[in-house]
Structures are given as structure tokens and as C-alpha cells.
Design an enzyme around this catalytic site. Structure first.
Site, PDB file in Angstrom:
ATOM      1  N   GLU A 304       0.812  -0.953  -0.110  1.00  0.00           N
ATOM      2  CA  GLU A 304       0.068  -0.380   0.169  1.00  0.00           C
ATOM      3  C   GLU A 304       0.960   1.482   0.132  1.00  0.00           C
ATOM      4  O   GLU A 304       1.287   2.141   0.787  1.00  0.00           O
ATOM      5  CB  GLU A 304      -0.895  -0.024   1.072  1.00  0.00           C
ATOM      6  CG  GLU A 304      -2.158  -1.187   1.136  1.00  0.00           C
ATOM      7  CD  GLU A 304      -2.859  -0.908   2.182  1.00  0.00           C
ATOM      8  OE1 GLU A 304      -3.537   0.265   3.288  1.00  0.00           O
ATOM      9  OE2 GLU A 304      -4.414  -1.337   2.042  1.00  0.00           O
ATOM     10  N   GLU A 396      -5.821  -7.410  -1.040  1.00  0.00           N
ATOM     11  CA  GLU A 396      -6.525  -7.006   0.543  1.00  0.00           C
ATOM     12  C   GLU A 396      -7.449  -6.611   0.707  1.00  0.00           C
ATOM     13  O   GLU A 396      -8.361  -5.802  -0.541  1.00  0.00           O
ATOM     14  CB  GLU A 396      -5.185  -6.450   1.231  1.00  0.00           C
ATOM     15  CG  GLU A 396      -4.954  -6.414   2.649  1.00  0.00           C
ATOM     16  CD  GLU A 396      -5.023  -5.787   3.138  1.00  0.00           C
ATOM     17  OE1 GLU A 396      -3.264  -5.989   3.061  1.00  0.00           O
ATOM     18  OE2 GLU A 396      -4.884  -4.542   4.079  1.00  0.00           O
TER      19      GLU A 396
HETATM   20  C1  IDC Z   1      -3.173  -3.758   9.821  1.00  0.00           C
HETATM   21  C2  IDC Z   1      -3.865  -5.759  10.987  1.00  0.00           C
HETATM   22  C3  IDC Z   1      -3.408  -4.968  12.766  1.00  0.00           C
HETATM   23  C4  IDC Z   1      -1.703  -3.485  12.689  1.00  0.00           C
HETATM   24  C5  IDC Z   1      -1.618  -2.860  11.580  1.00  0.00           C
HETATM   25  C6  IDC Z   1      -0.709  -2.063  11.030  1.00  0.00           C
HETATM   26  O1  IDC Z   1      -4.707  -5.243  11.160  1.00  0.00           O
HETATM   27  O2  IDC Z   1      -3.046  -5.465  13.714  1.00  0.00           O
HETATM   28  O3  IDC Z   1      -1.689  -3.436  14.318  1.00  0.00           O
HETATM   29  O4  IDC Z   1      -2.236  -2.815  10.101  1.00  0.00           O
HETATM   30  O5  IDC Z   1       0.301  -3.258  11.216  1.00  0.00           O
HETATM   31  C7  IDC Z   1      -4.000  -2.291   5.302  1.00  0.00           C
HETATM   32  C8  IDC Z   1      -3.122  -3.132   5.598  1.00  0.00           C
HETATM   33  C9  IDC Z   1      -2.845  -4.045   6.619  1.00  0.00           C
HETATM   34  C10 IDC Z   1      -3.658  -3.301   7.841  1.00  0.00           C
HETATM   35  C11 IDC Z   1      -5.285  -3.675   7.319  1.00  0.00           C
HETATM   36  C12 IDC Z   1      -6.315  -3.049   8.934  1.00  0.00           C
HETATM   37  O6  IDC Z   1      -2.052  -3.522   4.222  1.00  0.00           O
HETATM   38  O7  IDC Z   1      -1.815  -3.808   7.446  1.00  0.00           O
HETATM   39  O8  IDC Z   1      -3.696  -3.950   8.861  1.00  0.00           O
HETATM   40  N1  IDC Z   1      -5.129  -2.116   6.540  1.00  0.00           N
HETATM   41  O9  IDC Z   1      -6.228  -1.973   8.730  1.00  0.00           O
HETATM   42  N2  IDC Z   1      -4.530  -1.851   4.603  1.00  0.00           N
HETATM   43  C13 IDC Z   1      -5.664  -1.062   4.514  1.00  0.00           C
HETATM   44  C14 IDC Z   1      -6.536  -1.385   5.904  1.00  0.00           C
END
Ligand code: IDC
Length: 478
Positions: A304, A396
Site C-alpha cells: 500500500e 487485500e
Molecule cells: C493492520 C492489522 C493490525 C496492525 C496494523 C499495523 O490488522 O493488527 O496493527 O495493520 O500493522 C491495511 C494494511 C494492513 C492493515 C489493515 C487493517 O495493508 O497492514 O492491517 N489495512 O488496518 N490497509 C488498509 C487496512
């Protein structure tokens, strides 16, 4: 795409049979360096050097200098720092592998353009002298009597690949290819892959065991397994060799079950992929060399990107993709998009910037991510528009809010999944894990418990996703 694995001698032994390996032996109790060709292709090869310390005390640093013939050059290196002077290539340690314990070794790799093998090798200032020994028992002593124990590293040997399992997603579809705006199978027919993403593999190792992968393959009928390797947040940057090995192992686990593996270079913060450009080149050189023979690998080069222009992302992609293509010319590569892979929408843009200025490479797709409780009609409309011109891959998405937590938005999730099914856009759901957050498919404690099949272990999100993923694929075969 399959390349013959060769181990070829350097220096005067260059003409020796492919089943030999060179030991550049130094006097007993000094360091040795072993050169091998880990992979080769028409325009170059991947070299690997192992510096061994057969003595009974640690050495604090090392330096390897290789001489290459005219017309051949080293273009990149990993697990070492490369400096070039004329046709001499000097490799010094990366931050983590300078010290070599007694009876231990350090390993680094590099990409060479041109076919010439090294004509000279110096380790810590002393000339190397080649001695041959059969590769069939690489740990056996060469005739000098210098012990080469641990002289051949297992880390970058190409895997030959496992034959696809009949009737599985990989068995039916084989090598994938982008055709027009779609992902197509070996018959040139458009298909949609449906599956799950890991959470950060640094945090949830107990969730990716044999039993977990069995449940995904045979209970969920998952076509796809996304391996999310964070780069920051205690991820790849802290242990490149270790994370590379973990990713490769999960690729094998997916392959053995006939699932596609999506290798996710999970950049997130900082959002500029250029921050991790060198790491990306190192990582993708290694995983693409190692997995080139496999049919089940898809490369996702930047999870991302955020806070950067599409021009910057495109520039990054056009530097990383050739590294992959050098090893694995026919694999599909998925490129992240602006605004957390929202096609730009979350930063006020849209897909027009990509359509008018696409990545200069073939066989690529573009990433779109959504979180169903946060991203709704305007995002769906943009996906529908973009899909008319661009091959999209939802690598994702979550059924909840963009925080990864909160309640499942069933109506929005189903609206999204219906759209993706209709447009034949492949997807992976965040996450197959037991994290304590709404997006996790497994209830907290499931992974430690060790059994994964059935609905009893599932959260609300997990139940929704399993019911959507396990329906018949009906992949076209003619
Ligand atoms: C989130 C995880 C969470 C973690 C956070 C930081 O669910 O447990 O603490 O990342 O690492 C994304 C990202 C993905 C995120 C997810 C939800 O690719 O890493 O995971 N998210 O926030 N993009 C949009 C949402």
C-alpha cells in the site's frame, strides 16, 4: 520458465563439469570463500559466495574481491555492500553478517550480466586457490585438508517445483498470465482466484502450520494464499534471510496443496516504496530465483503505497519488475496503487492516472484494496470503471473498517464480493489469523489450539468468507 540448476567453478576451473564446486581455500585456520552459480539465464546469472570460517575463533569482518572478464559485470548484490572499481567487484558485509563465529559461515548473492565467470577471487586480502570437490556431498573435505564445513549455504538453491496436484486450483489452471484486463489460466481463459491473506507472518507464526494450510486448501477450497511479509514493524528489515526463508517455506506449503501463493512485500509505513527499494530488489531477486520453476507464485511488489505520486510508484515498479523478470520471466506481478492501493481514490485521485501512464512492463496487474465498512459506492463505481481498462487484483480487503477492526458490514461486503465475482477480479481477504480484531477469520486462541477446520473456530468475518470462498470454482479448461 524452469531453469537448470548449475553449480559451476570459477577461475581456471570454469570448464569443469556442472557437478563441481570451487573452494577457494586459504591456509588452514583462515577464511574460505565458495562461489557457485545459483541460477542462470541467457543474459546472465545469479552468483553466490559463502565465506566460511573453519577456525576455532570468530572473525570480525570479511571482504571478498572478485574479478570478472570484460563484457561481464555485477549489477546488484544482496546481504553485502558492493563497490565497483573497473572489473573488480568488492563485497563487504551487510549490517548483520560481518562477524562469523567459529566453524560458521556468511553468505551473499549477486546478479551478473554477461556469461563470464570470475577469473580472480581474493578473501580478506589473500588470493583464493580453487580446489574441486563433488557437490553430491558439499560438506566433504577438499584435498587441501582445509575443512570446508558449512561452506555451502542452502539459502538460495532454486527449488525445482512440485508437480501440480490434480484437480487443485494450480493443477487445473497452471501458469497464469494476464490477458487483456483479466487474469487467465494456461488455456487462455479468464479466471478468478478467491482466497485468504495471512496477517503479518512475524506476529502469527502459529496460524500458518500444516493443519492451517490443510484447512484452507480442503475445507475452505481456497485458491489463493497471500503471504504478507511486512517490511517494517519487526518484519523483513530485521532479518532478511530469515523472512526470505519463511516466505519460501509458505510458497512450498501452498504449492503442495495446489494453491497459488501471492508474495506480498508488505510496505505500509513509510508509504513511499522507494524507502524500501534496495530491500525490494534484494528480496525479489532471491525469491524469484528460488521459485522460478514454480507455477503457483504471483509477486505483489508494494502492498500500500501512500503519500506518494503514481509517478513514484511507477518508477519503483519499473526498477523492481526487471529483477523478477531476470529470473522468472513469465510470472504475474501485481503493482500497488496510490492512496493505500485505492487506485488513488483515498487521496483524491482515480484510475485515470494509471490508464494514461501504465507501468512499462507486460504481464502486470494493479492492486485495489477496500474495507467494506469504510469504502462503499464511490469506490465500487471506480473499480467498475477501472476494470474496463486495467487488470485489477484485490490482493487485500476486509469485511470491517479500514482499521482492521469493528463490526462486519455484511451488506457492503456482499455487494463488493458480488461485484468482484461479476468482474472476475481475484481477491484475498485480510486475515486468516486469530488476531483480536474484527477482520480476523479465526477466533482468538484458535492458532494455539492447532485445529482449523470447520465453522466452530470462525468469527463472523470468517464465516462469511468461508461461505463465499468454498463454493465451486468451475475453472474453464478449454
Ligand atoms: C493492520 C492489522 C493490525 C496492525 C496494523 C499495523 O490488522 O493488527 O496493527 O495493520 O500493522 C491495511 C494494511 C494492513 C492493515 C489493515 C487493517 O495493508 O497492514 O492491517 N489495512 O488496518 N490497509 C488498509 C487496512
Amino acid at each position: 520458465m524452469k531453469r537448470r540448476t548449475t553449480t559451476i567453478l570459477a577461475t581456471v576451473l570454469a570448464a569443469a563439469a556442472a557437478s563441481t564446486v570451487a573452494f577457494f581455500a586459504l591456509p588452514a585456520s583462515a577464511e574460505t570463500a565458495t562461489f557457485r552459480v545459483a541460477n542462470s539465464w541467457s543474459s546472465g546469472y545469479q552468483g553466490e559466495i559463502t565465506v566460511s570460517n573453519p577456525s576455532s575463533s570468530a572473525i570480525s569482518t570479511w571482504k571478498v574481491q572478485l574479478t570478472l572478464p570484460a563484457g561481464t559485470s555485477v549489477t546488484q548484490a544482496w546481504s553485502s555492500t558492493l563497490t565497483t572499481s573497473g572489473n573488480t567487484y568488492t563485497f563487504t558485509p551487510a549490517a548483520w553478517n560481518g562477524t562469523i563465529a567459529a566453524n560458521s559461515s556468511a553468505n551473499f548473492g549477486f546478479i551478473v550480466t554477461g556469461a563470464g565467470r570470475p577469473t580472480g577471487c581474493v578473501v580478506n586480502g589473500q588470493a583464493c586457490t580453487g580446489v574441486t570437490t563433488p557437490t553430491s556431498s558439499p560438506a566433504s573435505s577438499p584435498s587441501t585438508g582445509v575443512s570446508p564445513s558449512a561452506s555451502v549455504s542452502p539459502s538460495v538453491s532454486p527449488s525445482t517445483g512440485t508437480p501440480p496436484v490434480n484437480g487443485t486450483p494450480v493443477g487445473v489452471n497452471g501458469q497464469l498470465k494476464v490477458c487483456g484486463n483479466k487474469l487467465c489460466n494456461q488455456y487462455g481463459k479468464p479466471i478468478q482466484l478467491r482466497g485468504m491473506s495471512t496477517h503479518g507472518i512475524q506476529w502469527f507464526p502459529a496460524c500458518y502450520t500444516d493443519a492451517a494450510l490443510d484447512a484452507l486448501a480442503t475445507d475452505w477450497n481456497s485458491d489463493l494464499f497471500r503471504v504478507s511479509m511486512y517490511v517494517q514493524e519487526q518484519g523483513y528489515e530485521t532479518d532478511p534471510a530469515g523472512f526470505t526463508t519463511r516466505v519460501n517455506n509458505l510458497v512450498d506449503e501452498a504449492e503442495q496443496r495446489g494453491m497459488y501463493a501471492l508474495i506480498d512485500f508488505h510496505i505500509l509505513t513509510p508509504g513511499d516504496p522507494m524507502y524500501n527499494l534496495e530491500r525490494a530488489k534484494t528480496f525479489f531477486a532471491q525469491v524469484s530465483a528460488r521459485n522460478a520453476a514454480k507455477k503457483n507464485v504471483i509477486y505483489e511488489i508494494a502492498n500500500e503505497p501512500n503519500g506518494v505520486s503514481w509517478a513514484t510508484i511507477k518508477n519503483y515498479a519499473e526498477q523492481v519488475i526487471p529483477v523478477i523478470r531476470a529470473n522468472d520471466p513469465d510470472a504475474v506481478v501485481v503493482v500497488g496503487t496510490r492512496g493505500w492501493s485505492s487506485l488513488g481514490v483515498s487521496e483524491g485521485g482515480n484510475s485515470a492516472e494509471i490508464i494514461s501512464n501504465p507501468v512499462n512492463a507486460s504481464n502486470v496487474m494493479y492492486t485495489f484494496h477496500f474495507y467494506a465498512a469504510s469504502h462503499k459506492d464511490n469506490y465500487r463505481a471506480e473499480v467498475e470503471r477501472a476494470a474496463a481498462s486495467l487488470p485489477l487484483f484485490v490482493t487485500e480487503f476486509g469485511t470491517v473498517s479500514y482499521t482492521g477492526d469493528g463490526a462486519v458490514d455484511t451488506a457492503s461486503s456482499n455487494a463488493w464480493l458480488d461485484l468482484l465475482d461479476r468482474l472476475q477480479i481475484s481477491y484475498a481477504n485480510w486475515t486468516f489469523s486469530d488476531a483480536g480484531e474484527g477482520s480476523a477469520a479465526l477466533r482468538p486462541g484458535t492458532c494455539a489450539g492447532g485445529s482449523f477446520a470447520g465453522t466452530g473456530v470462525l468469527t463472523e468475518s470468517g464465516q462469511l468468507m468461508r461461505s463465499r470462498i468454498r463454493t465451486a470454482d468451475n475453472f474453464p479448461t478449454a
